[in-house]
Design a protein around this motif. Structure first.
Motif, short mmCIF file in Angstrom:
data_model
loop_
_atom_site.label_atom_id
_atom_site.label_comp_id
_atom_site.label_asym_id
_atom_site.label_seq_id
_atom_site.Cartn_x
_atom_site.Cartn_y
_atom_site.Cartn_z
N ALA A 1 -38.54 -32.81 -35.25
CA ALA A 1 -38.46 -31.42 -35.71
C ALA A 1 -37.96 -30.52 -34.59
CB ALA A 1 -39.83 -30.95 -36.20
N GLY A 2 -37.05 -29.64 -34.93
CA GLY A 2 -36.49 -28.70 -33.97
C GLY A 2 -35.27 -29.22 -33.24
N LYS A 3 -34.96 -30.50 -33.37
CA LYS A 3 -33.81 -31.08 -32.67
C LYS A 3 -32.52 -30.48 -33.22
CE LYS A 3 -32.58 -35.34 -30.67
NZ LYS A 3 -33.32 -35.14 -29.51
N ARG A 4 -31.60 -30.15 -32.31
CA ARG A 4 -30.30 -29.58 -32.68
C ARG A 4 -29.27 -30.70 -32.73
NH1 ARG A 4 -25.76 -27.35 -30.02
NH2 ARG A 4 -26.64 -27.97 -28.03
N LEU A 5 -28.48 -30.71 -33.79
CA LEU A 5 -27.43 -31.71 -33.97
C LEU A 5 -26.08 -31.03 -34.08
CD1 LEU A 5 -29.32 -33.71 -36.73
CD2 LEU A 5 -29.18 -34.31 -34.32
N ALA A 6 -25.04 -31.74 -33.75
CA ALA A 6 -23.68 -31.23 -33.88
C ALA A 6 -23.03 -31.87 -35.10
CB ALA A 6 -22.87 -31.54 -32.63
N VAL A 7 -22.27 -31.08 -35.84
CA VAL A 7 -21.58 -31.57 -37.04
C VAL A 7 -20.07 -31.50 -36.78
CG1 VAL A 7 -21.24 -31.22 -39.52
CG2 VAL A 7 -23.45 -30.71 -38.50
N PHE A 8 -19.38 -32.62 -37.04
CA PHE A 8 -17.94 -32.71 -36.79
C PHE A 8 -17.20 -33.18 -38.03
CE2 PHE A 8 -19.87 -33.33 -32.66
CZ PHE A 8 -19.07 -32.59 -31.82
N SER A 9 -15.96 -32.78 -38.13
CA SER A 9 -15.00 -33.36 -39.06
C SER A 9 -14.03 -34.14 -38.19
CB SER A 9 -14.26 -32.25 -39.83
OG SER A 9 -13.24 -32.81 -40.62
N ILE A 10 -13.84 -35.42 -38.48
CA ILE A 10 -12.98 -36.27 -37.66
C ILE A 10 -11.72 -36.59 -38.46
CG2 ILE A 10 -12.80 -38.41 -36.36
CD1 ILE A 10 -15.89 -38.46 -36.35
N ARG A 11 -10.59 -36.20 -37.89
CA ARG A 11 -9.29 -36.42 -38.54
C ARG A 11 -8.48 -37.40 -37.71
NH1 ARG A 11 -8.50 -34.52 -43.42
NH2 ARG A 11 -6.34 -34.39 -42.88
N GLU A 12 -7.75 -38.26 -38.38
CA GLU A 12 -6.87 -39.19 -37.68
C GLU A 12 -5.55 -38.50 -37.40
OE1 GLU A 12 -7.68 -42.14 -36.43
OE2 GLU A 12 -9.70 -41.77 -37.21
N GLY A 13 -5.14 -38.49 -36.14
CA GLY A 13 -3.87 -37.87 -35.73
C GLY A 13 -2.95 -38.92 -35.15
N LYS A 14 -1.78 -38.48 -34.71
CA LYS A 14 -0.79 -39.40 -34.14
C LYS A 14 -1.32 -40.12 -32.90
CE LYS A 14 3.10 -36.63 -35.67
NZ LYS A 14 4.21 -35.79 -35.26
N GLY A 15 -2.03 -39.39 -32.05
CA GLY A 15 -2.53 -39.96 -30.81
C GLY A 15 -3.96 -40.48 -30.89
N GLY A 16 -4.55 -40.54 -32.05
CA GLY A 16 -5.94 -40.99 -32.18
C GLY A 16 -6.74 -40.03 -33.04
N SER A 17 -8.04 -40.10 -32.91
CA SER A 17 -8.93 -39.25 -33.69
C SER A 17 -9.02 -37.86 -33.08
CB SER A 17 -10.33 -39.86 -33.74
OG SER A 17 -10.30 -41.11 -34.37
N ILE A 18 -9.11 -36.85 -33.95
CA ILE A 18 -9.28 -35.47 -33.52
C ILE A 18 -10.64 -35.00 -34.06
CG2 ILE A 18 -8.38 -33.11 -33.69
CD1 ILE A 18 -5.62 -34.41 -34.28
N TRP A 19 -11.51 -34.62 -33.14
CA TRP A 19 -12.85 -34.18 -33.51
C TRP A 19 -12.86 -32.66 -33.57
CZ3 TRP A 19 -17.64 -37.28 -32.89
CH2 TRP A 19 -17.36 -38.65 -32.84
N VAL A 20 -13.20 -32.11 -34.73
CA VAL A 20 -13.27 -30.66 -34.92
C VAL A 20 -14.73 -30.28 -35.17
CG1 VAL A 20 -12.51 -28.73 -36.36
CG2 VAL A 20 -10.95 -30.63 -35.91
#
Length: 81
Positions: A4-23
């Motif tokens: 309880a109370g732990k903070r998490l990060a939420v990402f959208s991961i897109r595949e790009g020309k040079g690899g994955s892009i984390w937004v």
């Protein structure tokens, strides 16, 4: 372990020309009963989100490509292009 109370990060991961892009898409917080509250700043184009424990804030002078608060990413994962 998610506590309880732990903070998490939420990402959208897109595949790009040079690899994955984390937004960074938002944040999530663990409730007392183990459920999550997810606060999104953006919506993913493909409907998929990735949630992981948020790292400690980094020094902005260090030149992080992901800004402060994002977790360190696995080796081989690309950054913003």
């Amino acid at each position: 372990m998610l506590m309880a109370g732990k903070r998490l990060a939420v990402f959208s991961i897109r595949e790009g020309k040079g690899g994955s892009i984390w937004v960074r898409a938002g944040s999530a917080f663990v409730n007392k009963d183990g459920s999550l509250n997810v606060l999104l700043d953006v919506l993913p184009l493909d409907g998929k989100l990735h949630v992981r424990e948020a790292a400690e804030k980094r020094d902005s002078a260090a030149g992080s490509r992901f800004g402060g608060g994002e977790p360190s990413l696995d080796a081989g994962v690309g950054g913003h292009s």
